[in-house]
Design a protein around this motif. Sequence first.
Motif, PDB file in Angstrom:
ATOM      1  N   UNK A 228       1.270  -1.162  -0.027  1.00 10.54           N
ATOM      2  CA  UNK A 228       0.198  -0.128   0.116  1.00 10.54           C
ATOM      3  C   UNK A 228       0.543   1.436  -0.119  1.00 10.54           C
ATOM      4  N   UNK A 231       4.511   1.779  -3.285  1.00  9.86           N
ATOM      5  CA  UNK A 231       3.888   1.830  -4.306  1.00  9.86           C
ATOM      6  C   UNK A 231       3.473   3.122  -4.735  1.00  9.86           C
ATOM      7  N   UNK A 232       2.997   4.052  -3.609  1.00  9.38           N
ATOM      8  CA  UNK A 232       2.868   5.512  -3.775  1.00  9.38           C
ATOM      9  C   UNK A 232       3.744   6.291  -3.228  1.00  9.38           C
ATOM     10  N   UNK A 307       0.932   6.281 -14.192  1.00  7.77           N
ATOM     11  CA  UNK A 307       0.541   6.792 -14.586  1.00  7.77           C
ATOM     12  C   UNK A 307      -0.661   7.660 -13.933  1.00  7.77           C
ATOM     13  N   UNK A 308      -1.041   7.029 -12.565  1.00  3.01           N
ATOM     14  CA  UNK A 308      -2.161   7.812 -11.609  1.00  3.01           C
ATOM     15  C   UNK A 308      -0.926   8.610 -11.008  1.00  3.01           C
ATOM     16  N   UNK A 311      -1.488  13.306 -12.726  1.00  3.61           N
ATOM     17  CA  UNK A 311      -2.478  13.091 -12.979  1.00  3.61           C
ATOM     18  C   UNK A 311      -3.349  13.067 -12.113  1.00  3.61           C
ATOM     19  N   UNK A 312      -2.757  12.823 -11.304  1.00  3.45           N
ATOM     20  CA  UNK A 312      -3.658  12.953  -9.622  1.00  3.45           C
ATOM     21  C   UNK A 312      -3.501  14.433 -10.036  1.00  3.45           C
TER      22      UNK A 312
ATOM     23  N   UNK B  92      -7.401   3.056  -3.508  1.00  2.00           N
ATOM     24  CA  UNK B  92      -6.497   3.670  -3.549  1.00  2.00           C
ATOM     25  C   UNK B  92      -5.702   4.299  -4.686  1.00  2.00           C
ATOM     26  N   UNK B  93      -5.288   5.203  -5.105  1.00  2.00           N
ATOM     27  CA  UNK B  93      -4.874   5.770  -5.849  1.00  2.00           C
ATOM     28  C   UNK B  93      -3.946   5.562  -7.410  1.00  2.00           C
ATOM     29  N   UNK B  94      -2.923   4.455  -6.704  1.00  2.00           N
ATOM     30  CA  UNK B  94      -2.144   4.410  -7.553  1.00  2.00           C
ATOM     31  C   UNK B  94      -2.732   2.257  -8.188  1.00  2.00           C
ATOM     32  N   UNK B 103      -7.964  -5.947  -4.787  1.00  2.00           N
ATOM     33  CA  UNK B 103      -7.154  -6.127  -3.253  1.00  2.00           C
ATOM     34  C   UNK B 103      -7.264  -6.841  -3.192  1.00  2.00           C
ATOM     35  N   UNK B 141      -7.274   4.565 -13.141  1.00  3.16           N
ATOM     36  CA  UNK B 141      -7.506   5.140 -11.720  1.00  3.16           C
ATOM     37  C   UNK B 141      -8.502   5.694 -11.621  1.00  3.16           C
ATOM     38  N   UNK B 143      -9.465   8.573  -9.599  1.00  2.00           N
ATOM     39  CA  UNK B 143      -9.385   9.920  -9.865  1.00  2.00           C
ATOM     40  C   UNK B 143      -9.133  10.104 -11.767  1.00  2.00           C
ATOM     41  N   UNK B 144      -9.776   9.156 -12.438  1.00  2.00           N
ATOM     42  CA  UNK B 144     -10.352   9.511 -13.793  1.00  2.00           C
ATOM     43  C   UNK B 144     -12.090   9.389 -13.371  1.00  2.00           C
TER      44      UNK B 144
END
Lengths: 312, 297
Positions: A228, A231-232, A307-308, A311-312, B92-94, B103, B141, B143-144
């Motif tokens: 969790x 990766x962020x 990609x996330x 653009x976040x 989770x944003x990723x 998950x 994702x 945010x989209x």
Amino acid sequence: MRTILTETVHTFRKLFAIICGFLKKIWRIIKHTLRRLKSRVPRFWGIHARPGFRLNLILAILPFALLIIVYLSASGYRLAQNPDDKLLPSISKMVNAVNKYAFTPDDKTGTYIMLDDTLASLSRIGIGIILSAVTGLVIGLNIGIYRGFRSLSLTFVNFIAIIPPLAILPILFISFGTGELGKIMLIFIGTFPMITRDVYLTVKKIPEEMITKSLTLGASQLEIPWRIIFPQVLPKLIDSIRLSLGAAWVYLIASEAIASQNGLGYRIFLVRRYLAMDVIIPYVVWITLIGFLVDLSLIYLVRGAFRWYSRE
Amino acid sequence: MKEKSLQKKNILHLSSIRKVYGENVVLEDIDLSVAANEFCTMVGPSGHGKSTLLRLIIGQELPTAGEIFVEQRKAMFANPDRGVVYQQYSLFPHLTVLDNIVLGIKLRYGFSYWRSRKQEYLKKVRYYLKKVHLEKHERKFPHELSGGMRQRVAILQALIISPKILLMDEPFGALDPGTREDMQLYLLELWKETKMTIIFITHDLEEAVFLGTRLLTVSQFYSDDRKDLDPLKKGSRIVTDLDLTKYMKQDISATDVKYSKVFRELIKQIRLEGFSPDYLQHVKKFNLEHKDSFQTL
């Protein structure tokens, strides 16, 4: 007499009228252009400006072109005064120097000096920055996730971060030697506290809810950092490396200037004795170019692989 | 004793929960017992501890005093028994939509299990995605996505590992009225299908009465003359506990019920009892009519 006077007055009046008419015309043109400009989206001035693609390109190139023009004219002026002037060498002299250092094998070693210097410097800065990225990531993650570890080491890391790395350069050279290790350690100590703090702040920004959420989905204590949080943090780590590279170059050049047998910084400080600006300037341009390309490739790496994030 | 039998019978049991932050008493002596398959909605003025209570039930925080039981076992930190959907930060944003949903399977049952059953689960997930009209967005994702889409994904994400209790903290708070109603109907449908227990926090009384089978009001607006308490330092209690099935028959398709007289009267009553600072009920005279409600004073 009288007629002359009236005639003069008459002429002056005529002249005055003509000038007034002319000014009026100019004023009208200005007003007209202003009105036309106001009704369009501005291209350059003000917060509403939206330069198009072509203007963007021209504007980006403009400062470079100006710099080159200023240099060429100044150098031309000085060389006209004194053809042996060394401070602002001509382009042809620099080309000769580059040719000698980059494309002609050295008499003694048979290798290319500039290539040797570049590889030596890049390996130092590369190893140094990778070392501090890995250390920063590991320590930063631990400080961010585990409160116990945070109490143990956050103040210490903040303290270390304040030490001016160049001030302890002698200590580093004495304890790690003036060889590769000493230089790598300088880069490492100079950059890892910032990366650590950056990673820690990124972890801290991840909301508590997300941790609880992953626990409710069955994550174990080890899966939370690994699946969790890590990766962020990763794209942010690359951003942080990009920023640290600037400082890393400073430490690299400084350590090479003081004690070294090769490297870009060594070469610059070596030829400085002979005021060889025709070598120094191309070397500086080369260093800048390398830094610029590395930065650009890291930007594209983040954009492509995460990609996330971008653009976040 | 009523409390013991309730604790044995019910899936979730809170006894004398108290939560204090420094000087500030947020929750005072909360007693709550929820039966399996109950759809429990929770309302109350903002800042009166609804979300705190939810955080305590999930295990994001621990109570200052009192105990929480899930199926007779004492519950501590968050675990897969209790699923959660927040108003935000649930996704989770990723991770893509699909990865966000699966998950739970990976984390709960392990990655080797996931690999061996991958096709089976993907089929199941795609079936649900299609049901909530997200089949075209599985590679996107978070945010989209729009707010409503995100919440639909968050609900699927929580449901995929079938928690015993699903807690929802104002999940539809940021949605427009149309989307909101769709989501409500969709949630009811899922609830009927999966037979799980839901605790649903909202600040919308209409939503609370429409969705729930049981309605709780958490509020500081009550009077208590047993102790000399500073009225400002008084923690919230559950001041109403209604059995909504008594008032209305639940029918998934009938959103018209929102315009009926019974519905309006009920909302009026809840607003008076829980939300009015001038109308203070005595602590011994709360409207606790639900058969599972109890009070330890």
